[in-house]
Motif scaffolding. Sequence first.
Motif: not given
Length: 348
Positions: A57, A165, A62, A64, A52, A163
Amino acid sequence: MEKRQNGLTYADAGVDIDAGNALVERIKPMAKSTKRSGVMDGLGGFGAMFDLKAAGYKDPVLVAATDGVGTKLRIAIDTGILDTVGIDLVAMCVNDLVCQGAEPLFFLDYFATGKLDIDEAAQVIDGIAKGCRLSNSALVGGETAEMPGMYSAGDFDLAGFSVGAMERGKMLPDGVSDGDILLGLKSSGLHSNGYSLVRKIVENCGLAWDAPCPFDDGTLGAALLTPTRLYVRSGLAAYRAGGLHALAHITGGGLTENLPRALPAGLGAEINLDAWVLPPVIKWLVDQAGMAQAELLKTFNCGIGMIAAVAPDRAEALQAIFEDNGEVVVPMGHVVSGNSITYSGALK
């Protein structure tokens, strides 16, 4: 004395490990084509790693999502047109992530069949890779399950897992208020919902999938397999520009069920149905089925694949950003006090 079987192999039971390995080798270049910042390794390990920090980030949360393609797969299998349902699979997952304000980072797929056909599976996964490239999401792995006795000959099923972020404190929806403008982003057609009804309507009409399409060029089956539109790049561009308060992905449940998911308690919406026209595919289905408007609004996307709630003083600028990113935008209503969705006008 009981006769014992000797020398049985997994292949004798209907599972071809060599075919599975050959498929992995064939799809490695497809997965590699989706690589983005943060990906740490290729296919073949027991798990996939993602950095990440390398993706930019600092304090990430996270997000999903998982989904499938539903009975749209039945049409793909019956027609042999397999190169688009993979795009659908990715879109159904990553479009949901964007509604939370998250950037999709990586994707995994699950492909299950009774007997693995390498060429067919590769076509499907090539579509998945294309969807990943369009959404800047890395295809980092998946599972191919060959399960004889579980699926009829030629059948398969798909599931996808995405997934993403966001930086902490940047979640959508956020700041939705009475008076916010609703911008509808047009769909590419049916997307991936309502296909059990679609198949019933086509059956009642007595049409085959290879029949000339009544509402477009080509065959009916090919037209119904138009892939789901991806709203990732346009949605993230608008989100990062400021003034975007919410996004609602219009999937199963249509406008009626999905827009309220993006509105906080105490707020509803007024929608002007005269602001746009139904896509030809939906208009044809409605005419054939004699669907009432209320049923239509909760079954199909009605030509709107995503709805953005935006600050009134940012509506013009955000509409321009969406359009610059390839969207056809329809100002379709506004947020109001209350807890209900009300409609004026009529779909046509």
